[in-house]
Design an enzyme around this catalytic site. Structure first.
Site, short mmCIF file in Angstrom:
data_model
loop_
_atom_site.label_atom_id
_atom_site.label_comp_id
_atom_site.label_asym_id
_atom_site.label_seq_id
_atom_site.Cartn_x
_atom_site.Cartn_y
_atom_site.Cartn_z
CD GLU A 149 -19.89 -3.00 8.06
OE1 GLU A 149 -19.17 -2.22 7.43
OE2 GLU A 149 -20.10 -4.19 7.71
NE ARG A 156 -22.02 -3.51 4.05
CZ ARG A 156 -20.89 -3.90 3.50
NH1 ARG A 156 -19.74 -3.39 3.89
NH2 ARG A 156 -20.89 -4.83 2.56
CE LYS A 193 -4.45 1.21 2.04
NZ LYS A 193 -5.39 1.00 3.16
#
Length: 623
Positions: free
Chosen positions: A366, A394, A280
């Site tokens: 979630e 969600r 990253k």
């Protein structure tokens, strides 16, 4: 240096068909440099895209896009994809009103095959596309590119479990930039990946399967030997058990290996799984050093390699919550803070460092975040679930079934409520007042300023039942929070301005612009504070004393706080004239937060104009 001379190869790429094999390495270098300079000017997501440059180039070279479907998970990693697919000259407009979306968007380009903003949906969507191709008898490939963080969500494993039982031509590419598998990445691993994905190996494997399957004991022995041999060099047992042909891990920055391996996998039938390892922030030293800080950035100087200040002068609501969390945890060891992979975004970094035993990051999960909180509450702990409004959607079933029905004391601290500006409709929290208000046992609060936010956090934490405090992204009006643990009387609003004829009932972030409009109109302004329970006594008083009531909220009008006022007045048989102001019944596209509020008529001028437009016909009729 002129842009055309700085990026000579990139200038020739008008769509994915222009990507040429002999140029791939140089093209990747130019693409990375262009990405850094582009995001430096506009702000946006940087680290994720820097890590997928070579992968993006290889995918568009090997696959026949857009006929072959590439589905990017979340979309943070898709900026290089946008640049290579005809949108290079529009990158200066990304995340601005009328410009490019910061995420893949089907209406923006045929190369954006699936609109995304929430994580972990790519495998399900790509599988649906693969099954559609099978149904239509088309030789079309479907590829899901998913990050390792997104693999923590249940929906990803649900899709993997389903895909493994089918013969659909699906390729899942795991873009892994965090797992501790770097020792496996190198020449040997890349060589093995090319061998295991090659025709010779697959032909021999299938031929042996046919022969040995006639001798059950020998087949089982051979299967286990292959599994253990592959397991010695690759961590693919889980995906093999789910029914995928697992290949990798390979170096996600080695274009030659990527092209060869993807080319082999393209020709294979059935569910395939390619594990690539990337870094990253690759190619930009500050982002490599601190990829989290460069995940989403404001504009910066790429030469000085510094991120510019956002210009905020006071604490954000997020910081108010983070400070309160530490203060409260120091007082109460039963406070437990839970986040679904949003530690930094929800302001919990300091808390996680100071109270590690009271902090749980459950990953992008979630539903699990809410139900684990319910389990803790059953045992006498005091869970606080810090979650963005858009992500709470969600876990709606868990909020109802696991928390509200059992009336458990779980407090939801809801960040990014209302419009979120540049991130657009996938991240906007426009619906939470509507979907929370209809849930029995819920207490729903919306602070007008930073100090009231702290008071509401105290109130919700001490309430013996489910509660929610919802606030917008960024700074408030600038009221310094008091370092206290004072609470608010449940379901009671506050008179801010006394006027005549008109009463404006404002909720949360709309109190400040409502006050400005109220002063200009000579109107009464009320800070309602509570969406549920509604201050019915105060609403009734305002209705009896004024000719017109106006409700204002940064939430969709449909089913929102204004609807609560309407329902109560209707139940009382009162025919008071009322205007409900809020977000429209459509998805508001990306742009600056203040300009979007103005567009929706929710700044002070817009509120005033809506009220005056309502009054003018009445004035004309009187004459």
């Amino acid at each position: 240096m002129p842009e055309s001379r700085r990026f000579p190869l990139l200038e020739t790429i008008n769509n994915a068909e222009d990507v040429q094999l002999h140029q791939l390495r140089d093209l990747a270098d130019e693409l990375r440099a262009f990405l850094i300079r582009s995001v430096a000017q506009t702000g946006g997501h940087l680290s994720s895209g820097l890590g997928t440059v070579e992968l993006t180039v290889a995918l568009h070279y090997v696959f026949n896009t857009p006929d072959d479907r590439l589905v990017w998970d979340v979309g943070h990693q898709s900026y290089p994809h946008k640049i290579l697919t005809g949108r290079r000259e529009q990158m200066h407009s990304i995340r601005q009103r009328g410009g490019l979306s910061g995420f893949p968007k089907r209406s923006e380009s045929p190369y954006d095959t699936f609109g995304v903003g929430h994580s972990s949906t790519s495998i399900s969507a790509a599988l649906g596309m693969a099954l559609a191709a099978r149904h239509e008898q088309l030789d079309r490939k479907a590829v899901a590119i998913i990050g390792d963080g997104a693999m923590t969500a249940g929906i990803a494993f649900e899709a993997l479990n389903h895909a493994g039982s089918l013969d659909a031509n699906l390729l899942v590419v795991l873009n892994d930039n965090d797992m501790s598998i770097s020792p496996n990445v190198g020449g040997l691993s890349n060589y093995l990946a090319r061998i295991l994905s090659g025709k010779l190996y697959l032909t021999a494997r299938e031929g042996s399967k046919k022969v040995l399957s006639q001798i059950p004991n020998m087949w089982e022995l051979a299967r286990r030997m292959e599994e253990h041999a592959k397991g010695m060099v690759i961590p693919g047992t889980l995906f093999e058990e789910l029914g995928f042909n697992y290949i990798g891990p390979i170096d996600g920055h080695d274009i030659a290996s990527l092209v060869k391996t993807l080319g082999n996998l393209k020709s294979l039938k059935g569910p395939q799984f390619l594990h690539v390892v990337t870094q990253k922030g690759k190619g930009f030293a500050p982002a490599e050093k601190n990829p989290c800080a460069f995940h989403g950035v404001s504009s910066f100087n790429p030469d000085a390699e510094e991120v510019l200040s956002t210009g905020n002068t006071g604490p954000t609501y997020t910081q108010v919550f983070g400070d309160w969390l530490c203060d409260q945890a120091a007082q109460d060891k039963n406070l437990i803070a839970i986040t679904p992979a949003m530690r930094e975004g929800s302001g919990m970094t300091t808390f996680a460092e100071q109270f590690p035993q009271q902090y749980f990051d459950v990953g992008i999960a979630e539903q699990h975040a809410v139900t684990i909180a319910a389990g803790m509450a059953c045992e006498g702990l005091k869970p606080v679930v810090a979650i963005y409004s858009t992500f709470l959607q969600r876990a709606y079933d868990q909020l109802i079934h696991d928390v509200a029905i059992q009336n458990l004391p779980v407090m939801f601290v809801i960040d990014r409520a209302g419009l979120v500006g540049a991130d657009g409709p996938t991240h906007a929290g426009n619906l939470d007042l509507s979907f929370l208000r209809c849930v029995p046992n819920m207490v729903v609060m919306a602070p007008a300023d930073e100090n009231e936010c702290r008071q509401m956090l105290n109130t919700g934490f001490r309430h013996n039942g489910p509660s929610a405090v919802r606030y917008p992204r960024g700074v408030g009006p600038g009221v310094t929070p008091e370092a206290s643990f004072s609470t608010l009387p449940l379901g009671k609003g506050e008179l801010r301005l006394s006027g005549r004829d008109i009463a404006i009932l404002a909720f949360g972030s709309m109190v400040a612009p409502a006050e400005a409009a109220g002063r200009a109109l000579g109107a009464t302004v009320v800070n309602m504070r509570f969406v549920k329970p509604l201050d019915e006594e105060l609403v009734l008083k305002m209705a009896e004393q004024h000719e017109l009531l106006v409700t204002v909220e940064e939430n969709t009008v449909a089913g929102g706080a204004g609807s609560a006022v309407n329902e109560y007045l209707a139940a009382q048989g009162l025919g008071t004239a009322i205007i409900n102001l809020g977000l429209p019944d459509r998805f508001v596209e990306h742009g600056g937060h203040s300009e979007l509020l103005a567009l929706c008529g929710l700044d002070a001028a817009g509120i005033q104009a809506s009220i005056e437009a309502r009054r003018q016909p009445a004035s004309a009729a009187a004459h």
